[in-house]
Design a protein around this motif. Structure first.
Motif, short mmCIF file in Angstrom:
data_model
loop_
_atom_site.label_atom_id
_atom_site.label_comp_id
_atom_site.label_asym_id
_atom_site.label_seq_id
_atom_site.Cartn_x
_atom_site.Cartn_y
_atom_site.Cartn_z
N THR A 130 50.13 49.34 94.67
CA THR A 130 49.29 49.50 95.85
C THR A 130 48.16 50.44 95.48
O THR A 130 48.39 51.50 94.89
N ARG A 132 43.48 50.85 96.21
CA ARG A 132 42.37 50.77 97.17
C ARG A 132 41.47 49.60 96.80
O ARG A 132 41.20 49.34 95.64
N ARG A 133 40.97 48.90 97.84
CA ARG A 133 39.99 47.83 97.62
C ARG A 133 38.70 48.45 97.11
O ARG A 133 38.22 49.42 97.69
N GLY A 138 39.90 50.25 101.67
CA GLY A 138 41.17 50.12 102.38
C GLY A 138 42.32 49.88 101.41
O GLY A 138 42.12 49.47 100.28
N VAL A 140 45.35 48.15 99.54
CA VAL A 140 45.63 46.78 99.14
C VAL A 140 46.83 46.78 98.19
O VAL A 140 46.96 47.67 97.35
N SER A 164 46.84 41.58 98.90
CA SER A 164 47.10 41.49 100.34
C SER A 164 47.24 42.89 100.93
O SER A 164 47.50 43.84 100.20
N PRO A 165 47.10 43.00 102.26
CA PRO A 165 47.23 44.31 102.90
C PRO A 165 48.64 44.90 102.76
O PRO A 165 48.82 46.10 102.76
N ARG A 166 49.64 44.05 102.64
CA ARG A 166 51.02 44.52 102.47
C ARG A 166 51.73 43.63 101.45
O ARG A 166 51.32 42.50 101.19
#
Length: 182
Positions: A130, A132-133, A138, A140, A164-166
């Motif tokens: 995980t 950051r974009r 945000g 990612v 993906s966000p999660r």
């Protein structure tokens, strides 16, 4: 035949992910490479020059968005097969750095990833992380794999990634399990 409870649960989760209406899985060929991939949407194509392990190469990419995630499969042709490991390692470091993750020895740990027909190299790995974009900052999650193949005197390095966000393990598993070199 009886499946252990954990195996049955994983099978059901993968089956549900494969049947999600937002995911329209299709097999895609990546010419001139021998790679075949399973993508959940119709991909767009692009290419650009990049520098990997001190080599100037042309990166080709297919990508699409489905169910809130971005799926990409990219490849480069490497003139010297002996350079495949260095190219994969540099590509991993660059990808992680772009997400604000530490690259090199402190990078998130991966595990061996050698799809059917690919070459077993120490740099052929799959990892989940995980970060950051790069565009908006945000959070990612990424599930990514780097691997290589040779065919008819040509050598190719690949990256497949799901952003993906999660974390979506069943969808990522379906995507990465669909990679093979016939």
């Amino acid at each position: 035949m009886r499946l252990p409870a954990a195996s049955a649960a994983l099978f059901c989760a993968a089956l549900l992910a494969a049947c999600t209406p937002d995911l329209n899985w299709r097999e895609v060929q990546l010419p001139p490479t021998p790679l075949q991939a399973l993508l959940p949407c119709k991909p767009d194509e692009g290419e650009r020059p990049v520098l990997l392990a001190g080599l100037s190469v042309r990166m080709h990419m297919l990508g699409c968005d489905a169910a809130g995630a971005t799926f990409t499969v990219a490849w480069v042709e490497v003139a010297e097969p002996a350079q495949l490991g260095a190219v994969l390692g540099a590509w991993q470091d660059a990808s992680l750095a772009r997400m604000g993750l530490v690259s090199g020895p402190d990078a998130p740990a991966g595990r061996a990833f050698v799809p059917a027909g690919a070459i077993a190299l120490p740099q052929s790995v799959r990892l989940a992380a995980t970060g950051r974009r790069p565009d908006e900052g945000g959070a990612v999650s990424v599930q990514a794999a780097w691997f290589a193949s040779t065919r008819a005197g040509k050598a190719y390095a690949y990256q497949a990634a799901m952003y993906s966000p999660r974390v979506e393990p069943a969808t990522a598993e379906n995507f990465l399990a669909g990679l093979h070199v016939p």
